[in-house]
Design an enzyme around this catalytic site. Structure first.
Site, mmCIF file in Angstrom:
data_model
loop_
_atom_site.group_PDB
_atom_site.id
_atom_site.type_symbol
_atom_site.label_atom_id
_atom_site.label_comp_id
_atom_site.label_asym_id
_atom_site.label_seq_id
_atom_site.Cartn_x
_atom_site.Cartn_y
_atom_site.Cartn_z
ATOM 1 N N ASP A 231 -6.048 -7.380 -1.657
ATOM 2 C CA ASP A 231 -5.698 -7.996 -2.930
ATOM 3 C C ASP A 231 -4.843 -6.955 -3.658
ATOM 4 O OD1 ASP A 231 -5.405 -9.539 -5.147
ATOM 5 O OD2 ASP A 231 -7.528 -10.052 -5.352
HETATM 6 C C1 BGC Z 1 -5.370 -11.961 -7.356
HETATM 7 C C2 BGC Z 1 -4.903 -12.597 -6.061
HETATM 8 C C3 BGC Z 1 -3.410 -12.796 -6.109
HETATM 9 C C4 BGC Z 1 -2.746 -11.458 -6.343
HETATM 10 C C5 BGC Z 1 -1.238 -11.535 -6.422
HETATM 11 C C6 BGC Z 1 -4.606 -10.695 -7.686
HETATM 12 O O1 BGC Z 1 -4.928 -10.243 -8.945
HETATM 13 O O2 BGC Z 1 -6.747 -11.670 -7.284
HETATM 14 O O3 BGC Z 1 -5.563 -13.823 -5.851
HETATM 15 O O4 BGC Z 1 -2.973 -13.405 -4.942
HETATM 16 O O5 BGC Z 1 -3.210 -10.908 -7.581
HETATM 17 O O6 BGC Z 1 -0.831 -12.170 -7.586
#
Ligand code: BGC
Length: 764
Positions: A231
């Site tokens: 993530d």
């Molecule tokens: C989220 C993800 C997301 C990523 C990119 C993170 O903060 O938890 O689900 O895909 O950011 O935006």
């Protein structure tokens, strides 16, 4: 073109390999031009594209291209319609090809442990089987267009509070039964090209450092073939990440972590073969996209056409929670729409999944476009909990003068979002007050809900109908209009329980922990598994959903009365549309263990089918079950296990409305391990196949020779020759029951054996 990825890896320098293990920028991977390795773009997801051309961020703050916002997962899961979500995936996959996006970051499949998780709107269900089936269908849809997905957030990211560092303290059993299967089913049925690991720790180890999670379970146990990315910003110890099976760091660390990988290889702390394996997995996926992209040169992102698909999808997701017959509305009635959501629906949640929607239709606009007789009063604002006495009074007066009042209620954006959790389960006070006041003057009050997670509904018994539209995407207004006026017959069923009060939820005492740790102390008793087992009354049960017609589910037939470790049973039930209009029913199959196995939920969902029926029509639907459907995760065995015995198969249209059952028997060749020491009980030895016969024999002998044995002999009979309380037979049974709990070390104290016997038992 068949590429030799291994050869390509062998041509990369150590620095290039380490470099490929992190992103170039927020949304791109790195290129190595001298070897023809291109950079590719990834983008959120999951229910539409958030492709950022300019300023990048992961919280949905900056703008992204104009795109189509499909219903969020809270809504799509309620459709119980794998075909629908697969088609939605195909549409999104095509949009990705048109926009040159190699991976869409979703689906998000974390289990809804508490109604308070701020991101529940983006997650499917409290039930792992349903979440897994919906995720697999979505992934198959997207990937059929040769675009990857990133199933997320692996794993145990079930709250937003301190999500980036908090440790989810969870048992191995709850992991395998509740928190893993959505990922497992998706991996086995659809091989997502990528998996996104979560921010949090699991029992003290970050997901991004976690070999058990990323290699032992994901790859070795489930056979995962793609690559794992972090993530955004979830890296902890980069070399350890490579050892654990984490391939790509996103969005990157300006080269800092790449250097750590290089150093670790050079000083012998990291085996270069592990780095090679990570790069190979990564490049396989990059080229899977790149080598096929040309085929989609004609792909077009047709926003208008896809908007219509979003409307249709929203229509499949809506759940009719209550209806005394007032719905569908008839066009000759005077209707008033109350609540700003009628004009400005809340159709999506906040954070990284936030879409810059191409067009949003409201229910009010749709009604006006169709010339319906609808008046509108704002009543309360969509974005805050604020009482405007004038608007309030106007709404009540209008409701009084109309034939039907439809209140568009729900949660303002600020009430639920990625990044923080809710602190309560209530709707804004102004809305609860207004609904109660309108219902007091207008018996035909309908409530339409826009929310991403359950709310308390203290007015539920006072209104004529409740329609849950969830965050239904940009077409939600038009879908609401069609449902209210009977052009679409609602067919969604709840993918989560609506408890009466937040305090009834099983995680209530432990959620969200102290910020450092959160104990999943309710273990496998999540959602209906808890409410059902504890017989806690709920507002609306898991699986519940009404229709404008009625259905009968009956006549369960099984292909075999018994099952073993390797077999499969086909379970059929008849479904009849017993009403007057065409509709769709969701048939659910639950399984219960009847063998008194400790700590098992009363029943668990193991199959479902959605089926369309004309009035009067009857069809037979089939679902399959196997040993795994009956099994729990046995920690001693480190595997799935179902004790031999009886199991009840139950079908119905809700977890609290079972209308067809059948009992089957199960036999297993699996034997639980038994390590015997002085604390092992007589009962354990009696119930284990390896020791049962020997223990029974010893017990008989012990009974005869012990003081208990004499008591049994002397026990009085009840005089008429039959057994009764206090007779010899009863006393013998009572003694046996008491003996079951006795550790074998204590047999000596009661004169039932000597150390020779204990040694003999320990060696059984
Ligand atoms: C989220 C993800 C997301 C990523 C990119 C993170 O903060 O938890 O689900 O895909 O950011 O935006």
């Amino acid at each position: 073109m068949a590429r030799d990825i291994k050869k390509l890896v062998s041509e990369l320098t150590l620095e290039e390999k380490a470099g490929l293990c992190s992103g170039q920028d927020f949304w791109h991977t790195k290129a190595v031009e001298r070897l023809g390795i291109p950079a590719v773009m990834v983008s959120d997801g999951p229910h539409g594209l958030r492709k950022q051309d300019q300023e990048a961020d992961h919280l949905g703050v900056n703008d992204s291209i104009v795109a189509v916002c499909f219903p969020a997962a809270c809504a799509t899961a309620s459709s119980f319609d794998t075909e629908m979500i697969c088609k939605m995936g195909e549409t999104i996959g095509n949009e990705c090809q048109a926009e040159d996006l190699s991976v869409v970051l979703g689906p998000a499949v974390n289990i809804k442990r508490s109604p308070l998780c701020g991101r529940n709107f983006e997650y499917f269900s409290e039930d792992p089987y349903l979440a897994g089936e919906m995720a697999a269908a979505y992934i198959n849809g997207v990937q059929s267009k040769e675009v990857g997905t990133s199933i997320k957030h692996f794993a145990f990211n079930n709250q937003e509070y301190n999500r980036m560092s908090c440790s989810s303290e969870v048992s191995e059993r709850a992991a395998h039964e509740i928190y893993f299967p959505a990922f497992e089913i998706a991996v086995k049925k659809s091989q997502p090209w990528t998996v996104m690991c979560s921010y949090n720790k699991i029992n003290g180890t970050y997901a991004s450092d976690n070999k058990w999670l990323l290699t032992d379970v994901l790859r070795d146990m489930w056979g995962y073939k793609g690559y794992v990315m972090t993530d955004w910003g979830a890296v902890d110890d980069r070399p350890q990440g490579i050892r654990a099976g984490l391939d790509l760091e996103m969005p990157g660390s300006g080269g800092i972590n790449d250097k750590k990988i290089v150093e670790a290889v050079k000083n012998g702390e990291l085996d270069e073969a592990l780095l090679d394996a990570a790069v190979e997995r990564f490049l396989n996926i990059v080229f899977k996209y790149v080598d096929n992209h040309e085929k989609y040169a004609d792909a077009v992102f047709d926003r208008d056409a896809d908007h219509e698909k979003a409307v249709d999808a929203a229509g499949e997701c809506a759940v009719l929670l209550e209806n005394n017959g007032i719905l569908p509305l008839s066009s000759d009635k005077k209707i008033v729409y109350i609540g700003e959501y009628a004009a400005k629906p809340r159709y999506q949640g906040g954070g990284s999944s936030h879409i810059n929607a191409s067009k949003v239709t409201s229910a009010l606009e749709s009604a006006e476009a169709k010339g319906r007789c609808v008046e509108y009063v704002k009543g309360f604002p969509a974005d805050k909990d604020e009482l405007d006495s004038e608007e309030f009074a106007k709404a009540i007066a209008a409701a009084q003068n109309a034939d039907v009042a439809v209140i568009f209620a729900g949660l303002p954006d600020s009430f639920e979002s990625e990044g923080y959790d809710r602190t309560h389960m209530r709707m804004p006070d102004v809305q609860n007050k207004l609904i109660a006041a309108v219902a007091a003057v207008q018996p035909n009050t309908v409530v339409v809900l826009h929310n991403g997670s359950p709310v308390e509904t203290p007015w539920a018994d006072k209104v004529a109908a409740v329609l849950e539209m969830y965050l239904g995407g940009q077409g939600v207004g038009e879908a609401t209009d069609r449902i209210l006026y009977g052009e679409i017959n609602p067919s969604g069923h709840l993918a989560e329980t609506f408890p009466i009060r937040l305090e009834d939820n099983p995680s209530y005492l432990f959620f969200p922990g102290d910020g450092m740790k959160v104990h999943y102390a309710e273990d496998v008793f999540v959602g209906y598994r808890y409410y059902d087992t504890k017989k806690i009354p709920v507002r609306w049960a898991f699986g519940h959903g009404l229709s404008y017609t009625t259905f009968a589910i009956d006549n369960m037939q099984v292909s075999s009365e018994s099952l073993d470790d390797n077999g499969e049973i086909t379970v059929c039930v008849d479904v009849t549309n017993t009403g007057k209009v065409a509709g769709k029913e969701v048939v659910q199959l639950y399984v219960s263990d009847l063998n008194g196995t400790p700590e098992r939920p009363a029943k668990e969902l193991k199959g479902f089918v959605k089926i369309a029926l004309e009035p009067g029509e009857k069809k037979t639907v089939a679902m399959k079950i196997c040993a795994r459907s009956l099994s729990y995760w046995n920690e001693e065995l480190g595997d799935w296990y179902a004790p031999g015995g009886k199991y009840l198969l139950q079908a119905g249209d809700a977890s609290d409305n079972i209308t067809a059952c059948h009992e089957i028997s199960f036999t297993t060749g699996k034997v639980l391990p038994l390590k015997i020491d002085g604390s092992t009980t007589v009962g354990q030895l009696l119930s284990h196949p390896r020791t049962a016969a020997a223990m029974a024999q010893i017990l008989e002998a012990a009974k005869a020779n012990s003081p208990f044995g004499e008591a049994v002999e002397d026990a009085p009979s009840d005089g008429d020759g039959h057994g009764g309380l206090g007779d010899a037979e009863t006393a013998s049974k009572m003694m046996e029951e008491m003996m079951k709990g006795m550790p074998i070390k204590s047999l000596i104290s009661f004169g039932m054996g000597d150390s020779g016997l204990i040694d003999m038992l320990m060696n059984l």
